[in-house]
Design a protein around this motif. Structure first.
Motif, PDB file in Angstrom:
ATOM      1  N   ASN A 101       0.549  -1.185  -0.298  1.00 43.83           N
ATOM      2  CA  ASN A 101      -0.201  -0.042  -0.019  1.00 43.83           C
ATOM      3  C   ASN A 101       0.514   1.032  -0.560  1.00 43.83           C
ATOM      4  O   ASN A 101       2.097   1.155   0.240  1.00 43.83           O
ATOM      5  N   ASP A 102       0.002   2.594  -0.257  1.00 44.77           N
ATOM      6  CA  ASP A 102       1.125   3.960  -0.508  1.00 44.77           C
ATOM      7  C   ASP A 102       2.054   4.529   0.844  1.00 44.77           C
ATOM      8  O   ASP A 102       2.240   5.461   0.902  1.00 44.77           O
ATOM      9  N   ASN A 103       1.163   3.496   1.969  1.00 43.97           N
ATOM     10  CA  ASN A 103       2.097   3.972   2.729  1.00 43.97           C
ATOM     11  C   ASN A 103       3.236   3.143   3.497  1.00 43.97           C
ATOM     12  O   ASN A 103       3.313   3.190   4.552  1.00 43.97           O
ATOM     13  N   PHE A 163      -7.420   5.001  -8.134  1.00 42.65           N
ATOM     14  CA  PHE A 163      -5.976   4.818  -7.717  1.00 42.65           C
ATOM     15  C   PHE A 163      -5.559   4.524  -6.609  1.00 42.65           C
ATOM     16  O   PHE A 163      -5.143   4.476  -5.564  1.00 42.65           O
ATOM     17  N   SER A 164      -7.070   4.775  -5.845  1.00 40.56           N
ATOM     18  CA  SER A 164      -6.795   5.127  -4.207  1.00 40.56           C
ATOM     19  C   SER A 164      -7.396   3.555  -3.760  1.00 40.56           C
ATOM     20  O   SER A 164      -7.018   3.226  -2.465  1.00 40.56           O
ATOM     21  N   GLU A 165      -7.208   2.611  -4.592  1.00 38.47           N
ATOM     22  CA  GLU A 165      -6.908   1.133  -4.095  1.00 38.47           C
ATOM     23  C   GLU A 165      -5.765   0.410  -4.356  1.00 38.47           C
ATOM     24  O   GLU A 165      -5.996  -0.654  -4.095  1.00 38.47           O
ATOM     25  N   GLY A 166      -4.685   1.202  -4.729  1.00 45.73           N
ATOM     26  CA  GLY A 166      -3.251   1.042  -4.673  1.00 45.73           C
ATOM     27  C   GLY A 166      -2.951   0.252  -5.816  1.00 45.73           C
ATOM     28  O   GLY A 166      -2.042  -0.796  -6.082  1.00 45.73           O
ATOM     29  N   VAL A 219      -9.497  -6.031  -5.192  1.00 45.57           N
ATOM     30  CA  VAL A 219      -8.415  -6.543  -6.055  1.00 45.57           C
ATOM     31  C   VAL A 219      -8.086  -5.291  -6.117  1.00 45.57           C
ATOM     32  O   VAL A 219      -8.546  -4.321  -6.353  1.00 45.57           O
ATOM     33  N   ALA A 220      -6.699  -5.479  -6.733  1.00 49.20           N
ATOM     34  CA  ALA A 220      -5.561  -4.300  -7.049  1.00 49.20           C
ATOM     35  C   ALA A 220      -5.028  -4.622  -8.127  1.00 49.20           C
ATOM     36  O   ALA A 220      -5.717  -4.158  -8.550  1.00 49.20           O
TER      37      ALA A 220
END
Length: 309
Positions: free
Chosen positions: A150-152, A212-215, A191-192
């Motif tokens: 994930n983005d973090n 895009f919020s789904e990674g 689902v990513a």
């Protein structure tokens, strides 16, 4: 040194023979995966003797944005990178479809994995590439036990080198269990994307893909397929996709620079739709290939053409 690459690469500020493009085993970017990459496809038109380079400006925008995300600087602007790339293509005089790998990395040999005051070096090389995934059949996919980063943790908007260990583990799991590719779920269980591709499904004539919020990566092929779909009147929705919705999709396919548009026949041994390529997938695939090869004037602005002597 035997290699499948074209004879010339761009390395340490100049075009050199590929066998001279070598780094030290002490290179920081190699030790820690501190770098980022990109890929651009070139399509060879044998009749017209030209190369069509697909959305090269978009690729370099994403590539330079990756340096910003990692908090470092590249020694070249987008325009300079484009000029270098076109010169490399002309030097290699390809007469086949090919792929250019762009790579920004920490080239010093200090021990610490540290991005403070990072200065990225840049190199690139070319390889012949037709099919990355089999195009003559539907793909069989496995929903991986590995979770999408994930983005973090590691940015999902940059093609950060170290983050692709996540992809490699998922692909290994899929291949060793007899599948062509993996699907990764995100931390929410939705689902990513594939190991290196965006994913689309079709339900009741509507094209659906994770936002895009789904990674997911800001895929350039993804963006192109969405534009093409909207141009032909297909509704496109970006939203979360729960795992179970994959199994009841009418159609499904992957997109990416390497895989292009590749349709999915099965997911977790469940047949998708009729088990044949769907009408929407086929239509988008045909229009996409016409666009990338420079055969569709509607999308001429996407292609940079180079005359091959």
């Amino acid at each position: 040194m035997k290699t499948d690459a074209f004879p010339y690469a761009f390395f340490q500020g100049k075009i050199v023979p590929i066998e001279d493009a070598k780094i030290s085993i002490m290179t920081n970017g190699l030790q820690y995966g501190i770098g980022f990459f990109g890929g651009i496809r070139g399509y060879y038109n044998e009749q017209k003797k030209h190369i069509s380079m697909f959305r090269i400006d978009d690729h370099f925008k994403r590539f330079t944005n990756a340096a910003k995300i990692l908090g470092g600087e590249l020694p070249y602007t987008q325009e300079e990178l484009k000029k270098i790339t076109l010169e490399l293509v002309e030097k290699n005089t390809p007469q086949t479809n090919f792929y250019i790998r762009l790579y920004g990395y920490i080239s010093h040999t200090k021990l610490s994995p540290n991005l403070t005051d990072a200065r990225f070096d840049f190199n690139s090389y070319m390889i012949p590439l037709e099919e990355y995934m089999p195009m003559g059949k539907g793909l069989s996919l496995l929903v991986s036990s590995w979770q999408r980063i994930n983005d973090n943790s590691i940015s999902t908007l940059a093609k950060a080198s170290g983050g692709y260990i996540n992809s490699a583990l998922a692909r290994k799991e899929a291949n060793e269990n007899g599948y062509d590719e993996a699907i990764l779920l995100n931390k929410f269980g939705n689902v990513a994307e594939g190991s290196a591709e965006n994913i689309f499904i079709v339900r009741d004539g509507t094209l659906i893909t994770p936002g895009f919020s789904e990674g997911v990566l800001e895929g350039i092929t993804r963006k192109s397929v969405i534009e093409i779909a909207q141009d032909v009147g297909i509704e496109v929705i970006e939203r979360p996709i729960p795992r179970s919705e994959l199994y009841i999709a009418d159609e499904a396919f992957l997109t990416g620079t390497a895989c292009q548009v590749a349709w999915i026949e099965k997911i977790d041994n469940r047949v998708i739709g009729s088990g044949k390529i769907g009408t929407i997938t086929e239509k988008l695939k045909e229009k996409f290939f016409a666009a990338v090869k420079g055969d569709d004037d509607q999308y001429a602005q996407w292609c940079t053409k180079i005359k091959i002597k």
